[in-house]
Design a protein around this motif. Structure first.
Motif, mmCIF file in Angstrom:
data_model
loop_
_atom_site.group_PDB
_atom_site.id
_atom_site.type_symbol
_atom_site.label_atom_id
_atom_site.label_comp_id
_atom_site.label_asym_id
_atom_site.label_seq_id
_atom_site.Cartn_x
_atom_site.Cartn_y
_atom_site.Cartn_z
ATOM 1 N N GLU A 38 0.816 -1.215 0.000
ATOM 2 C CA GLU A 38 0.000 0.000 0.000
ATOM 3 C C GLU A 38 0.852 1.268 0.000
ATOM 4 O O GLU A 38 0.376 2.351 -0.355
ATOM 5 N N PRO A 53 -6.250 2.164 1.561
ATOM 6 C CA PRO A 53 -7.157 1.655 0.520
ATOM 7 C C PRO A 53 -8.375 2.523 0.250
ATOM 8 O O PRO A 53 -9.063 2.316 -0.750
ATOM 9 N N LEU A 58 -4.860 5.484 -4.271
ATOM 10 C CA LEU A 58 -4.787 4.025 -4.327
ATOM 11 C C LEU A 58 -5.883 3.450 -5.224
ATOM 12 O O LEU A 58 -5.667 2.454 -5.920
ATOM 13 N N HIS A 59 -7.055 4.066 -5.223
ATOM 14 C CA HIS A 59 -8.108 3.608 -6.144
ATOM 15 C C HIS A 59 -7.621 3.725 -7.591
ATOM 16 O O HIS A 59 -7.824 2.816 -8.405
ATOM 17 N N THR A 62 -5.010 1.127 -8.301
ATOM 18 C CA THR A 62 -5.629 -0.195 -8.444
ATOM 19 C C THR A 62 -6.116 -0.417 -9.860
ATOM 20 O O THR A 62 -5.881 -1.467 -10.469
ATOM 21 N N ASP A 74 -9.750 -4.743 -8.348
ATOM 22 C CA ASP A 74 -9.881 -4.553 -6.909
ATOM 23 C C ASP A 74 -8.554 -4.948 -6.269
ATOM 24 O O ASP A 74 -7.763 -5.700 -6.840
ATOM 25 N N TRP A 75 -8.309 -4.418 -5.068
ATOM 26 C CA TRP A 75 -6.982 -4.493 -4.469
ATOM 27 C C TRP A 75 -6.529 -5.932 -4.216
ATOM 28 O O TRP A 75 -5.373 -6.276 -4.444
ATOM 29 N N ASP A 76 -7.435 -6.782 -3.775
ATOM 30 C CA ASP A 76 -7.052 -8.169 -3.498
ATOM 31 C C ASP A 76 -6.632 -8.892 -4.773
ATOM 32 O O ASP A 76 -5.639 -9.635 -4.779
ATOM 33 N N VAL A 78 -5.502 -7.476 -7.457
ATOM 34 C CA VAL A 78 -4.256 -6.860 -7.910
ATOM 35 C C VAL A 78 -3.061 -7.484 -7.191
ATOM 36 O O VAL A 78 -2.055 -7.856 -7.818
ATOM 37 N N LYS A 79 -3.148 -7.622 -5.883
ATOM 38 C CA LYS A 79 -2.021 -8.190 -5.143
ATOM 39 C C LYS A 79 -1.796 -9.657 -5.506
ATOM 40 O O LYS A 79 -0.648 -10.114 -5.617
#
Length: 862
Positions: A38, A53, A58-59, A62, A74-76, A78-79
């Motif tokens: 992050e 987040p 960060l949006h 993402t 979405d962040w999950d 992406v990671k």
């Protein structure tokens, strides 16, 4: 107003990243407990980072990273996608993220854990990575070394303190002097903003008692642990001593490399004193050291205007535009760039990413900065504050030239014309070395040339053998008769097996192959004689020569191409023969039908593949015929633009083949649908010669059509009502039913041009005709036609000066070429003779073919 060249430059110009940090090792790259991902968009730490987040930066990141990773936004996801890429191909991820980076200037003393060395980063950049030395770390290292060797107690003994201070002072000076003399070091950095603030005392005290006490406190606080220089008197002294040495080095030799001092200003972690991070505190110090350049890092946000004022009124101050990309919102970034331009000369602005740990920090910073620069610069051009050329120069300065000058890097852009020494470019092996550092998986090089039938001829070499060719240790001979070769490898009767020419690679065109399962790259070539001179008849050499002819008249040329292509599906009929049918049926121009939408993943795969090798499309869309699409390429110099076109076509073909389809450039593969062109945009600068240039085009158009409409099937499109240039030699402003559509002063689109043409020769013919018009100062007798000339009464055509029909066949255009001695003299009589021989034989063979056989034959070859 033609903004495409500005937009293209902004998004593709190589950049020098003047301030960044080392990347994590592969093993540490996904250790998010220690290095939270992050933090790519936030300076927050610990508990505060949990809010990241929900921030706009960060949006935005993402969404952009999801496009990079090709995963849901979405962040999950992406990671997870990132983790998979790191494990699969960490180098590939880095290479993608550093696309367009010419060189990195790294502050490699941010940490000494879990990072790669600064030299390791060379594999991902064109030029070698350089170092920025953090002076507070040098000071701490000096104290650590001193205290390791000196075990005496300090308490209550002034002589011990004085002795240690003298040794520290001398040791620090030696380290600074050593770094100044190190060619790998191009600058220094202070983080005094974090430690004690930017209100640095500009001069020494008469009495150093307070300085000794500051030194003593630093030593005491570090005993038993790492030393950290964060006591104001000592920190100020460290900065002044560095400046003293830098100024002294300039006084000793004015030609010594310039090594600026970077200072963190503005935005920082929670241990910064925001009030004391205002660069206005540095004014007295800057004035005290006029011979040292200061770089105010990180846009000095939120004090951008204060920093801008200093960069305006002091000739030794640069403002760096880094870190706020991607740390703040799009609107804030735009505002920061506008504030930076309030009064700061564009020659005093530098670009950096402040990229660190994660390659994505480089990717996001570069992408967002280029996007915002385009928005701001285009706006200023629209409002008349910049001309297009001024905006292009400013963009190139900020991205590359200012840092190149400020840090005495002496770097050359990859597409600069090489200077030959004993026939070899001194930078040629360096260019190949840099390419291989960036593409260490490449094992083979495809050396290519395009013959007169527009067939790509290829020789493939292991990299080690190709290196010998680059170093002039080996030559690759090709039989001269290939200039008279047809698609089936047969030779015209006039050909001879005696004699050869030599392929010379043009490393500016070197590009890795994508869309195909191959660890290879492609390079275009020039044709050379036995003695190493340019061979008459070489398409690329001829295009360069004609471009230079125009340059001698003060005219610069830019070209850009549109790829129109039809996707076909091979099927087998009852007789076991291959037939080709459109991949979709419910399809029309610029519409997204249900069928067309099924093609979107393939289209995006093509666009992503092109972008991965630096070909950034301006747009793409559905064309009229079933399964037909158009891809609009960025402009460039004539040779570069054609090279880009050929590479892009190759990528489109390869990607589509991976899906079991055929991408064809056939001008009319579907008789009852619209055909495919390969429209070219040509602009001359300045446009003051546009009348005589266009007059030359009009006079020589029937002859130059032999190169632009290079097979009989090409003339199936030369009909009224197809938006393909209609049937008469004329031009018209924004008229798509003329062979030449005028778009703006000095900017035209060639409509009667398709994918069967050798595009080097097509551009040669067009520019040669324009050159003759300029050379002879021809008057323009054709008037601006706003209608389809084929539908005008003869009297109206004649009133507009429209008196010549376009050729209706290959034979007619070749006859016109044979009769045009002036155009032949510019293009080259040998080339024209051989080209005409090949084309007449080719035309006869194709006209003798069965229509279905001919259609498939052309689809399979073009």
């Amino acid at each position: 107003m033609d903004l495409t060249s500005l937009q293209s430059l902004i998004h593709t110009h190589p950049l020098i990243d003047n301030h960044a940090h080392n990347l994590l090792t592969r093993d540490a790259a996904c250790n998010y407990a220690k290095y939270p991902f992050e933090q790519i968009t936030s300076e927050a730490q610990g508990a505060a980072l949990r809010n990241a987040p929900s921030t706009l930066p960060l949006h935005r990141a993402t969404s952009q990273l999801a496009a990079l990773y090709r995963c849901p936004p979405d962040w999950d996801h992406v990671k997870a996608a990132r983790d998979a890429w790191v494990q699969r191909d960490y180098d590939g991820l880095i290479r993608e993220c550093l696309q367009g980076t010419h060189t990195l200037l790294l502050d490699d003393l941010l940490t000494d854990q879990d990072i790669e060395s600064y030299e390791w980063h060379d594999r991902f950049t064109t030029a070698q990575t350089k170092r920025i030395v953090r002076i507070e770390i040098l000071a701490a290292q000096t104290i650590s070394s001193l205290m390791r060797d000196d075990l005496r107690s300090q308490e209550g003994d002034p002589s011990v303190l004085r002795d240690r201070w003298d040794k520290f002072r001398e040791g620090f000076r030696r380290r600074i002097a050593g770094a100044i003399g190190d060619p790998a070091v191009v600058g220094f950095k202070s983080v005094i903003c974090y430690r004690t603030g930017l209100n640095v005392q500009p001069t020494e005290d008469d009495d150093d008692t307070l300085l000794l006490e500051s030194f003593a406190r630093t030593v005491r606080q570090g005993q038993g642990s790492a030393y950290r220089v964060e006591d104001k008197r000592l920190n100020d002294w460290v900065v002044r001593q560095t400046l003293n040495h830098l100024q002294a080095a300039k006084n000793v030799s004015a030609s010594a490399p310039n090594k600026p001092l970077q200072l963190h200003t503005g935005l920082g972690d929670n241990d910064i004193d925001l009030v004391l991070s205002n660069p206005a505190h540095l004014q007295s110090l800057i004035a005290q050291y006029p011979d040292v350049d200061f770089v105010l890092l990180h846009s000095s946000y939120p004090y951008t205007r204060e920093a801008g004022y200093l960069a305006c009124v002091y000739p030794n101050v640069y403002l760096d535009l880094g870190e706020v990309f991607p740390m703040v919102s799009r609107d804030a970034q735009e505002s920061i760039l506008r504030e930076s331009l309030d009064i700061v000369p564009t020659t005093r602005l530098l670009w950096s990413t402040d990229g660190h740990f994660f390659p994505e920090t480089f990717y996001l910073a570069n992408k967002q900065f280029r996007d915002v620069m385009e928005t701001v610069f285009v706006d200023y051009v629209h409002k008349g504050d910049f001309t297009v050329d001024q905006a292009k120069q400013a963009a190139a300065d900020i991205l590359f030239h200012n840092s190149n000058r400020a840090y005495s890097l002496n770097e050359k852009l990859a597409y600069d014309a090489p200077v030959l020494v004993n026939g070899v470019s001194p930078s040629s092996t360096g260019t190949l070395d840099a390419f291989m550092r960036n593409n260490p998986d490449v094992k083979y090089i495809w050396m290519q040339f395009i013959d007169y039938t527009n067939t790509t001829r290829v020789r493939i070499f292991p990299v080690a053998e190709f290196a010998k060719i680059v170093r002039k240790q080996r030559r690759i001979g090709i039989c001269l008769c290939t200039q008279l070769m047809l698609q089936d490898d047969s030779i015209a009767p006039e050909g001879s097996v005696t004699g050869q020419f030599y392929m010379e690679p043009d490393l500016s065109s070197l590009c890795r192959n994508v869309g195909i399962n191959s660890k290879s790259a492609t390079v275009m070539t020039y044709w050379k004689t036995e003695e190493g001179a340019p061979l008459p008849g070489c398409p690329r050499t001829t295009l360069q020569r004609v471009t230079n002819n125009l340059r001698e008249h003060g005219i610069e040329v830019k070209c850009g191409f549109e790829i129109e292509v039809i996707f076909l599906k091979p099927t087998t009929n009852a007789s076991g023969e291959t037939e080709y049918v459109p991949v979709v049926q419910n399809h029309s121009w610029s519409q997204m039908t249900r069928d067309t939408r099924t093609m979107v993943p393939l289209l995006e795969e093509i666009v992503d593949s092109l972008a991965s090798v630096g070909i950034h499309l301006e747009q793409f869309h559905a064309e009229s015929a079933p399964g037909q699409f158009e891809f609009v390429l960025p402009p460039g110099s004539p040779i570069t633009a054609v090279d880009t076109l050929l590479k892009a076509r190759q990528i489109v073909t390869c990607v589509v083949e991976q899906h079991g389809l055929r991408a064809t450039l056939h001008p009319r593969p579907l008789p009852h649908a619209a055909g495919s062109a390969s429209h070219a945009h040509v602009s001359i600068s300045p446009p003051t010669h546009e009348v005589s240039f266009l007059a030359g085009i009009m006079r020589h158009y029937p002859a130059l059509a032999a190169f632009t409409l290079s097979q009989d099937v090409s003339y199936d499109r030369v009909k009224s009502g197809l938006w393909a240039g209609s049937e008469w030699v004329t031009w018209g402003t924004q008229n798509r039913e003329t062979p030449i559509r005028k778009i703006s002063p000095g900017h035209w689109e060639i409509k009667t041009l398709d994918g069967l043409a050798n595009m080097y020769l097509a551009m040669v013919a067009f520019l040669a005709a324009g050159y003759l018009g300029v050379k002879e100062n021809l008057p323009l007798t054709n008037k601006d036609c706003i209608h389809d000339a084929a539908k005008l009464p003869p009297s109206e055509r004649e009133a507009l000066g429209i008196i010549t029909q376009l050729p209706k066949s290959m034979s007619q255009s070749l006859d016109a070429l044979d009769a045009d001695s002036a155009l032949q003299s510019v293009i080259g009589e040998t080339l024209v003779k051989n080209y005409t021989i090949v084309k007449r034989i080719e035309s006869k063979r194709l006209l003798d073919m069965d229509e279905t056989v001919k259609r498939n034959w052309l689809i399979e070859r073009y």
